[in-house]
Design a protein around this motif. Sequence first.
Motif, short mmCIF file in Angstrom:
data_model
loop_
_atom_site.label_atom_id
_atom_site.label_comp_id
_atom_site.label_asym_id
_atom_site.label_seq_id
_atom_site.Cartn_x
_atom_site.Cartn_y
_atom_site.Cartn_z
N ALA A 100 0.83 -1.21 0.00
CA ALA A 100 0.00 0.00 0.00
C ALA A 100 0.86 1.26 0.00
CB ALA A 100 -0.93 -0.01 1.20
N LYS A 101 0.50 2.21 -0.86
CA LYS A 101 1.13 3.52 -0.94
C LYS A 101 2.59 3.47 -1.36
CE LYS A 101 -1.96 5.55 2.50
NZ LYS A 101 -2.08 6.35 3.73
N LYS A 102 2.99 2.36 -1.98
CA LYS A 102 4.37 2.22 -2.48
C LYS A 102 4.36 1.89 -3.97
CE LYS A 102 6.44 2.45 1.57
NZ LYS A 102 7.36 3.56 1.92
N PRO A 103 5.45 2.16 -4.65
CA PRO A 103 5.52 1.74 -6.05
C PRO A 103 5.70 0.23 -6.15
CG PRO A 103 7.59 2.75 -5.37
CD PRO A 103 6.64 2.90 -4.22
N PRO A 104 5.45 -0.34 -7.31
CA PRO A 104 5.67 -1.79 -7.50
C PRO A 104 7.14 -2.15 -7.33
CG PRO A 104 4.30 -0.89 -9.26
CD PRO A 104 4.85 0.27 -8.50
N GLU A 105 7.37 -3.35 -6.78
CA GLU A 105 8.73 -3.90 -6.65
C GLU A 105 8.85 -5.10 -7.57
OE1 GLU A 105 8.26 -3.72 -1.86
OE2 GLU A 105 9.90 -4.98 -2.61
N LYS A 142 16.99 2.64 -18.22
CA LYS A 142 18.03 2.71 -19.25
C LYS A 142 17.57 1.86 -20.43
CE LYS A 142 21.10 1.54 -16.12
NZ LYS A 142 22.38 1.17 -15.46
N ASP A 143 16.31 2.08 -20.82
CA ASP A 143 15.73 1.37 -21.96
C ASP A 143 15.81 -0.14 -21.81
OD1 ASP A 143 15.79 2.43 -25.46
OD2 ASP A 143 14.18 1.87 -24.10
N ASN A 144 15.55 -0.59 -20.58
CA ASN A 144 15.48 -2.03 -20.37
C ASN A 144 14.37 -2.33 -19.38
OD1 ASN A 144 16.46 -1.52 -17.80
ND2 ASN A 144 18.56 -2.04 -18.31
N TYR A 145 14.37 -3.54 -18.88
CA TYR A 145 13.27 -3.99 -18.04
C TYR A 145 13.18 -3.26 -16.71
CZ TYR A 145 16.76 -6.21 -15.12
OH TYR A 145 17.82 -6.42 -14.29
N GLN A 146 14.32 -2.72 -16.24
CA GLN A 146 14.36 -2.25 -14.86
C GLN A 146 13.85 -0.82 -14.75
OE1 GLN A 146 18.25 -2.11 -13.00
NE2 GLN A 146 17.34 -2.65 -11.03
N LEU A 147 12.62 -0.68 -14.30
CA LEU A 147 12.05 0.63 -14.05
C LEU A 147 12.43 1.08 -12.65
CD1 LEU A 147 8.44 0.13 -15.49
CD2 LEU A 147 10.23 1.59 -16.44
N ILE A 148 12.98 2.29 -12.55
CA ILE A 148 13.25 2.91 -11.26
C ILE A 148 12.08 3.84 -10.99
CG2 ILE A 148 14.88 4.21 -9.86
CD1 ILE A 148 15.96 1.53 -10.99
N TRP A 149 11.32 3.56 -9.95
CA TRP A 149 10.06 4.24 -9.71
C TRP A 149 10.23 5.42 -8.75
CZ3 TRP A 149 5.35 2.41 -11.81
CH2 TRP A 149 5.41 1.17 -12.44
N TYR A 167 -0.22 8.79 -9.10
CA TYR A 167 0.62 8.88 -10.29
C TYR A 167 2.06 8.56 -9.93
CZ TYR A 167 -3.38 11.00 -12.52
OH TYR A 167 -4.64 11.22 -13.04
N PHE A 168 2.65 7.68 -10.71
CA PHE A 168 4.06 7.30 -10.51
C PHE A 168 4.87 7.70 -11.73
CE2 PHE A 168 3.85 4.74 -6.71
CZ PHE A 168 2.60 4.15 -6.71
N CYS A 169 5.99 8.37 -11.51
CA CYS A 169 6.96 8.53 -12.57
C CYS A 169 7.97 7.39 -12.46
CB CYS A 169 7.65 9.87 -12.51
SG CYS A 169 8.69 10.11 -11.05
#
Lengths: 115, 111
Positions: free
Chosen positions: A39-44, B94-101, B88-90
């Motif tokens: 909850a309230k966190k980004p996906p891991e 580096k154009d790969n699978y690993q999204l840094i949220w 909303y999440f930004c």
Amino acid sequence: DTEVTQTPKHLVMGMTNKKSLKCEQHMGHRAMYWYKQKAKKPPELMFVYSYEKLSINESVPSRFSPECPNSSLLNLHLHALQPEDSALYLCASSQVLSGISNEQFFGPGTRLTVL
Amino acid sequence: QQQVKQSPQSLIVQKGGIPIINCAYENTAFDYFPWYQQFPGKGPALLIAIRPDVSEKKEGRFTISFNKSAKQFSLHIMDSQPGDSATYFCAASKDNYQLIWGAGTKLIIKP
């Protein structure tokens, strides 16, 4: 079809149960992902499959066991979970693992509660 | 260096206003910057994404502004509606699978 579907929507399980989460996509994507979201966190990120082979395991405990039976399906087998594993489990897919077509599309998630 | 810092944590805007959510990053190797919208109990939905070769991208009422020199990017929502109320999440990669949220912004649009 531009959807990622997940079943079940909700799951309640005891710590000794064995259950499975399912994910399906028909977009022809060759990369599929499991994420965990509190909850309230980004996906891991938990696991990544590329062309049906496990590419990435982000040091996830062995009580979570992924499986990719074919290019459209992804399962997550659960066994001996702990209450702290309660979360929203998200499946995602992308055309490929890297490069310009790696936009990730998420399913609606499975809300898991471990008692 | 792998972090993406998102602000504000929460935001309340009147209907018709223009909420702005900001993100900052350190790693200059990042070259893909998506924004996701998430409603309660649902999975994140890809809203709009930008690559560093452009400074602005518009899709409907949503606009990303990108400042490569400042290593910042932001989401603007024009003519905001109560239905835009969501988290909303930004993210960056580096154009790969690993999204840094980013940590997420809970947006409420008041009628």
